[in-house]
Design a protein around this motif. Structure first.
Motif, PDB file in Angstrom:
ATOM      1  N   SER A 127      -0.588  17.049   2.624  1.00 30.05           N
ATOM      2  CA  SER A 127      -0.685  15.942   1.665  1.00 30.05           C
ATOM      3  C   SER A 127       0.453  16.037   0.660  1.00 30.05           C
ATOM      4  N   THR A 128       0.743  14.899   0.033  1.00 24.28           N
ATOM      5  CA  THR A 128       1.873  14.851  -0.902  1.00 24.28           C
ATOM      6  C   THR A 128       1.363  14.900  -2.337  1.00 24.28           C
ATOM      7  N   ILE A 129       2.278  15.241  -3.235  1.00 22.20           N
ATOM      8  CA  ILE A 129       1.885  15.265  -4.647  1.00 22.20           C
ATOM      9  C   ILE A 129       1.557  13.847  -5.130  1.00 22.20           C
ATOM     10  N   ALA A 142      -6.579  14.859  -6.827  1.00 17.53           N
ATOM     11  CA  ALA A 142      -7.126  15.822  -5.860  1.00 17.53           C
ATOM     12  C   ALA A 142      -7.500  17.137  -6.537  1.00 17.53           C
ATOM     13  N   GLY A 143      -8.554  17.724  -6.015  1.00 17.69           N
ATOM     14  CA  GLY A 143      -8.988  19.040  -6.484  1.00 17.69           C
ATOM     15  C   GLY A 143      -8.879  20.037  -5.355  1.00 17.69           C
ATOM     16  N   GLY A 144      -9.416  21.184  -5.589  1.00 22.49           N
ATOM     17  CA  GLY A 144      -9.406  22.216  -4.549  1.00 22.49           C
ATOM     18  C   GLY A 144     -10.228  23.381  -5.047  1.00 22.49           C
ATOM     19  N   VAL A 181       0.853  -1.192   0.000  1.00 26.54           N
ATOM     20  CA  VAL A 181       0.000   0.000   0.000  1.00 26.54           C
ATOM     21  C   VAL A 181       0.886   1.239   0.000  1.00 26.54           C
ATOM     22  N   ALA A 182       0.859   1.970  -1.123  1.00 33.63           N
ATOM     23  CA  ALA A 182       1.618   3.228  -1.177  1.00 33.63           C
ATOM     24  C   ALA A 182       0.931   4.234  -0.271  1.00 33.63           C
ATOM     25  N   ARG A 183       1.750   5.070   0.368  1.00 31.20           N
ATOM     26  CA  ARG A 183       1.168   6.056   1.275  1.00 31.20           C
ATOM     27  C   ARG A 183       1.957   7.358   1.193  1.00 31.20           C
ATOM     28  N   GLY A 184       1.209   8.464   1.172  1.00 29.84           N
ATOM     29  CA  GLY A 184       1.847   9.772   1.250  1.00 29.84           C
ATOM     30  C   GLY A 184       1.816  10.218   2.697  1.00 29.84           C
ATOM     31  N   LEU A 185       0.859  11.129   3.001  1.00 25.64           N
ATOM     32  CA  LEU A 185       0.755  11.579   4.397  1.00 25.64           C
ATOM     33  C   LEU A 185      -0.531  11.119   5.074  1.00 25.64           C
ATOM     34  N   GLY A 186      -1.226  10.187   4.451  1.00 29.05           N
ATOM     35  CA  GLY A 186      -2.402   9.589   5.100  1.00 29.05           C
ATOM     36  C   GLY A 186      -3.546  10.560   5.320  1.00 29.05           C
ATOM     37  N   SER A 187      -3.620  11.610   4.484  1.00 25.96           N
ATOM     38  CA  SER A 187      -4.725  12.567   4.657  1.00 25.96           C
ATOM     39  C   SER A 187      -5.939  12.171   3.826  1.00 25.96           C
ATOM     40  N   GLY A 188      -5.869  11.014   3.184  1.00 20.89           N
ATOM     41  CA  GLY A 188      -6.962  10.556   2.331  1.00 20.89           C
ATOM     42  C   GLY A 188      -8.254  10.391   3.112  1.00 20.89           C
ATOM     43  N   ARG A 189      -9.346  10.538   2.401  1.00 27.18           N
ATOM     44  CA  ARG A 189     -10.655  10.566   3.054  1.00 27.18           C
ATOM     45  C   ARG A 189     -11.482   9.325   2.782  1.00 27.18           C
ATOM     46  N   PRO A 247      -5.708  21.475  -2.994  1.00 23.23           N
ATOM     47  CA  PRO A 247      -6.574  20.816  -2.001  1.00 23.23           C
ATOM     48  C   PRO A 247      -6.428  21.511  -0.646  1.00 23.23           C
ATOM     49  N   SER A 248      -7.521  21.561   0.106  1.00 24.57           N
ATOM     50  CA  SER A 248      -7.464  22.250   1.403  1.00 24.57           C
ATOM     51  C   SER A 248      -6.397  21.626   2.301  1.00 24.57           C
ATOM     52  N   SER A 249      -6.042  20.384   2.009  1.00 24.14           N
ATOM     53  CA  SER A 249      -5.020  19.680   2.794  1.00 24.14           C
ATOM     54  C   SER A 249      -3.621  19.941   2.245  1.00 24.14           C
ATOM     55  N   LEU A 250      -3.421  21.002   1.500  1.00 19.52           N
ATOM     56  CA  LEU A 250      -2.138  21.157   0.777  1.00 19.52           C
ATOM     57  C   LEU A 250      -0.902  21.191   1.670  1.00 19.52           C
TER      58      LEU A 250
HETATM   59  C1  LIG Z   1      -8.676  18.458   6.335  1.00 17.05           C
HETATM   60  C2  LIG Z   1      -8.617  17.797   4.974  1.00 17.05           C
HETATM   61  C3  LIG Z   1      -8.930  18.534   3.867  1.00 17.05           C
HETATM   62  C4  LIG Z   1      -8.890  17.942   2.596  1.00 17.05           C
HETATM   63  N1  LIG Z   1      -9.196  18.697   1.522  1.00 17.05           N
HETATM   64  C5  LIG Z   1      -9.133  18.158   0.279  1.00 17.05           C
HETATM   65  C6  LIG Z   1      -9.453  18.940  -0.871  1.00 17.05           C
HETATM   66  O1  LIG Z   1      -9.744  20.126  -0.787  1.00 17.05           O
HETATM   67  N2  LIG Z   1      -9.397  18.330  -2.071  1.00 17.05           N
HETATM   68  C7  LIG Z   1      -9.043  17.005  -2.212  1.00 17.05           C
HETATM   69  O2  LIG Z   1      -9.003  16.523  -3.339  1.00 17.05           O
HETATM   70  N3  LIG Z   1      -8.759  16.251  -1.134  1.00 17.05           N
HETATM   71  C8  LIG Z   1      -8.783  16.781   0.095  1.00 17.05           C
HETATM   72  N4  LIG Z   1      -8.492  16.012   1.197  1.00 17.05           N
HETATM   73  C9  LIG Z   1      -8.168  14.582   1.018  1.00 17.05           C
HETATM   74  C10 LIG Z   1      -6.647  14.273   0.891  1.00 17.05           C
HETATM   75  O3  LIG Z   1      -5.863  15.295   1.452  1.00 17.05           O
HETATM   76  C11 LIG Z   1      -6.256  14.035  -0.562  1.00 17.05           C
HETATM   77  O4  LIG Z   1      -6.889  12.870  -1.041  1.00 17.05           O
HETATM   78  C12 LIG Z   1      -4.749  13.885  -0.789  1.00 17.05           C
HETATM   79  O5  LIG Z   1      -4.510  13.833  -2.169  1.00 17.05           O
HETATM   80  C13 LIG Z   1      -4.126  12.670  -0.110  1.00 17.05           C
HETATM   81  O6  LIG Z   1      -2.718  12.835  -0.137  1.00 17.05           O
HETATM   82  P1  LIG Z   1      -1.802  12.024   0.864  1.00 17.05           P
HETATM   83  O7  LIG Z   1      -0.393  12.335   0.543  1.00 17.05           O
HETATM   84  O8  LIG Z   1      -2.207  12.292   2.272  1.00 17.05           O
HETATM   85  O9  LIG Z   1      -2.139  10.552   0.425  1.00 17.05           O
HETATM   86  P2  LIG Z   1      -2.579   9.280   1.289  1.00 17.05           P
HETATM   87  O10 LIG Z   1      -3.803   9.579   2.065  1.00 17.05           O
HETATM   88  O11 LIG Z   1      -1.412   8.747   2.008  1.00 17.05           O
HETATM   89  O12 LIG Z   1      -2.965   8.269   0.115  1.00 17.05           O
HETATM   90  C14 LIG Z   1      -4.098   8.482  -0.681  1.00 17.05           C
HETATM   91  C15 LIG Z   1      -4.149   7.448  -1.803  1.00 17.05           C
HETATM   92  O13 LIG Z   1      -3.070   7.665  -2.697  1.00 17.05           O
HETATM   93  C16 LIG Z   1      -2.277   6.497  -2.820  1.00 17.05           C
HETATM   94  N5  LIG Z   1      -0.890   6.961  -2.949  1.00 17.05           N
HETATM   95  C17 LIG Z   1      -0.231   7.828  -2.141  1.00 17.05           C
HETATM   96  N6  LIG Z   1       0.986   8.069  -2.623  1.00 17.05           N
HETATM   97  C18 LIG Z   1       1.117   7.326  -3.753  1.00 17.05           C
HETATM   98  C19 LIG Z   1       2.152   7.122  -4.694  1.00 17.05           C
HETATM   99  N7  LIG Z   1       3.318   7.741  -4.609  1.00 17.05           N
HETATM  100  N8  LIG Z   1       1.946   6.276  -5.720  1.00 17.05           N
HETATM  101  C20 LIG Z   1       0.773   5.639  -5.858  1.00 17.05           C
HETATM  102  N9  LIG Z   1      -0.255   5.793  -5.000  1.00 17.05           N
HETATM  103  C21 LIG Z   1      -0.084   6.623  -3.962  1.00 17.05           C
HETATM  104  C22 LIG Z   1      -2.553   5.686  -1.577  1.00 17.05           C
HETATM  105  O14 LIG Z   1      -2.340   4.312  -1.794  1.00 17.05           O
HETATM  106  C23 LIG Z   1      -4.020   6.011  -1.330  1.00 17.05           C
HETATM  107  O15 LIG Z   1      -4.831   5.195  -2.127  1.00 17.05           O
HETATM  108  C24 LIG Z   1      -8.531  16.572   2.469  1.00 17.05           C
HETATM  109  C25 LIG Z   1      -8.195  15.838   3.606  1.00 17.05           C
HETATM  110  C26 LIG Z   1      -8.231  16.434   4.846  1.00 17.05           C
HETATM  111  C27 LIG Z   1      -7.869  15.620   6.034  1.00 17.05           C
END
Ligand SMILES: Cc1cc2nc3c(=O)[nH]c(=O)nc-3n(C[C@H](O)[C@H](O)[C@H](O)COP(=O)(O)OP(=O)(O)OC[C@H]3O[C@@H](n4cnc5c(N)ncnc54)[C@H](O)[C@@H]3O)c2cc1C
Length: 462
Positions: free
Chosen positions: A142-144, A152-154, A71-79, A136-139
């Motif tokens: 969260s990771t690219i 992701a949108g915003g 399971v790939a993971r960035g910063l776990g901010s996924g919803r 995204p509001s989580s900018l």
């Molecule tokens: C307070 C808050 C506000 C938010 N606002 C927005 C918003 O405005 N718009 C929006 O779109 N989302 C928003 N989100 C949701 C979230 O931030 C996004 O989905 C973001 O893109 C997740 O990034 P992450 O690095 O945390 O990924 P993670 O949560 O770690 O992973 C998300 C998904 O991406 C996959 N993944 C991660 N990295 C990789 C990689 N390198 N290669 C392949 N797959 C990968 C994971 O397997 C998982 O399926 C918000 C979340 C929070 C908590």
């Protein structure tokens, strides 16, 4: 459970300092920012923090041999539970692959590793006069890589589009450890299938993104933020649609219903006129004051036709920051209103907004549940949020039924299940309703072709 010998083999790839194996550490990687009570936390057997594509490739090769879920993971901010390791196995945490590899001011591109935070990309480019618009509001959190995997949108999506619109090329490690390059810096490219697009929004189920080439655009010269308060939610929705139809494309048009505004007022410690039933934060940009005047003037007139009570232009940088920080804090402010919050992410055609909010309201009344409605009205992406207490008897059952109806309402008005958060675990039971049997069979066959052993993020999307 992974065998100790196998864990040792994996550890050798990244070195002992880049693995986590203690129970407490593993627990930290067992959930994301989705709604926890609906997704039981599931611990991985091992967390690995690679620092190069070669390491990721070797990890995938070994995982493929042993058939271990990754399971790939960035910063776990996924919803939607995307980075929750439902089948155990490995969590490949990419947050330390966080280098900006190249800034190309001539071709207007930036090449980055997947763990760079979105805000860092924005700031890096802004300091050099270029603009990376997706916000995204989580900018900050969260990771690219996560943004690309979720498309992701915003707020700025209304005018500038979502993450996928800025991805020109990718480096992806496939399930068997081979390394794929897609796209590039060229603007036009019809050589074979559009593989770059295939990985955008694929939620870690098709490959691990290890590099991305992103498109940049010139930074707009001026911005203006406006807050408009309305006497009805339907009026606010209709005003957004009309303003855009009239030819004024705002950068952002963020909608909040009365419950959302009350949450923000509580959070920000100010009072709200009870006649205010909805609010919109508009942002406009342009090259001159005249252009901003024209845009705001036109939208002000339209808002007045749809019941605006107040039209406030942020006059200073502080006022602008204050309005946006309220919007960015909205999700947390709403979550604080109840013990549990279930936030959905439906996306509908913009002109269906008044109809969908009517239907959402009816669902809340039918199930006697409190629902806040807010979101990116400019692009038809709403976050209806149920504010509930799941410890109450019968509450979970009501929530399940209401969520199903929210999705059916979105589909009925020509919309879909997710505008930006993806499907993950939380929406997968509805995927056939949205895509149909043939749609699901098609994405399943793509998955099978790229990941025949099903080791990449199993249990997600379908
Ligand atoms: C307070 C808050 C506000 C938010 N606002 C927005 C918003 O405005 N718009 C929006 O779109 N989302 C928003 N989100 C949701 C979230 O931030 C996004 O989905 C973001 O893109 C997740 O990034 P992450 O690095 O945390 O990924 P993670 O949560 O770690 O992973 C998300 C998904 O991406 C996959 N993944 C991660 N990295 C990789 C990689 N390198 N290669 C392949 N797959 C990968 C994971 O397997 C998982 O399926 C918000 C979340 C929070 C908590």
């Amino acid at each position: 459970m992974m065998d100790k010998k196998v864990i040792d083999e994996f550890s050798q790839i990244v070195g002992p300092n880049n693995i986590l194996i203690e129970d407490l550490d593993l627990f930290t990687y067992s959930y994301d920012a989705s709604f926890l009570p609906l997704i039981p936390a599931t611990k991985p057997d091992l967390v690995m923090k690679p620092h190069s594509t070669q390491e990721v490739a070797r990890i995938m090769e070994l995982a493929n041999i042993y058939r271990i879920p990754v399971v790939a993971r960035g910063l776990g901010s996924g919803r939607t539970g995307g980075s929750v390791p439902v089948n155990g196995g490995l969590v490949l945490c990419l947050d330390e692959m966080n280098k900006i590899l190249e800034f190309d001011g001539e071709n207007l591109t930036i090449t980055v590793e997947p763990g760079v935070k979105t805000q860092d990309i924005y700031l890096y480019c802004a300091q050099r006069g270029l603009f990376y618009p997706p916000d995204p509001s989580s900018l900050k959190h969260s990771t690219i890589g996560g943004n690309i995997a979720e498309n992701a949108g915003g707020p700025r999506a209304v005018k500038y589009g979502v993450t996928g619109n800025y991805v020109m090329g990718l480096e992806v490690v496939l399930a068997d450890g081979s390394v794929l390059q897609t796209g590039g810096k060229m603007i036009k490219n019809v050589t074979g299938y559009d593989l770059t697009r295939l990985f955008v929004g694929s939620e870690g189920t098709l490959g691990v993104i290890t590099q991305a080439i992103l498109k940049l655009i010139p930074m707009p010269k001026r911005w203006r933020t406006v807050q408009v308060l309305f006497d009805s939610l339907e009026g606010a929705c209709a005003a957004v649609s009309r303003a855009i139809k009239s030819g004024t494309i705002p950068v952002a048009a963020e909608l909040m219903d009365q419950i959302s505004l009350q949450a923000v007022a509580k959070f920000g410690n100010f009072s709200l006129d009870p006649n205010v039933k909805a609010g919109i934060i508009f942002e406009f940009d342009g090259d001159s004051e005249t252009s901003l005047e024209e845009q705001t003037g036109g939208v002000q007139k339209i808002c007045a036709e749809y019941g605006s009570i107040q039209f406030r232009i942020a006059m200073t940088q502080e006022e602008e920051t204050e309005l946006w920080s309220l919007r960015r804090g909205l999700s947390s402010a709403v979550a604080a209103l109840a013990p549990n919050r279930i936030a959905e992410d439906i996306s509908v055609p913009r002109n269906a907004l008044p109809e969908i909010v009517k239907r959402l309201r009816a669902i809340a009344v039918k199930y006697d549940l409190q629902m806040a409605i807010y979101g990116h009205a400019g692009d038809g992406n709403l976050h209806p949020s149920l504010l509930v207490d799941l410890s109450l008897p019968g509450e979970k059952e009501k929530v399940d039924l209401a969520v199903g109806e929210i999705f059916r309402a979105a589909l009925a008005v020509g919309g879909t299940l997710s505008g930006e958060h993806g499907i993950g675990i939380t929406k997968k039971e509805y995927i056939t309703d949205a895509l149909g049997e043939t749609g699901v069979a098609t994405i399943r066959s793509i998955k099978k072709a790229l990941d025949p052993s099903g080791i990449l993020n199993p249990g997600k999307i379908f």
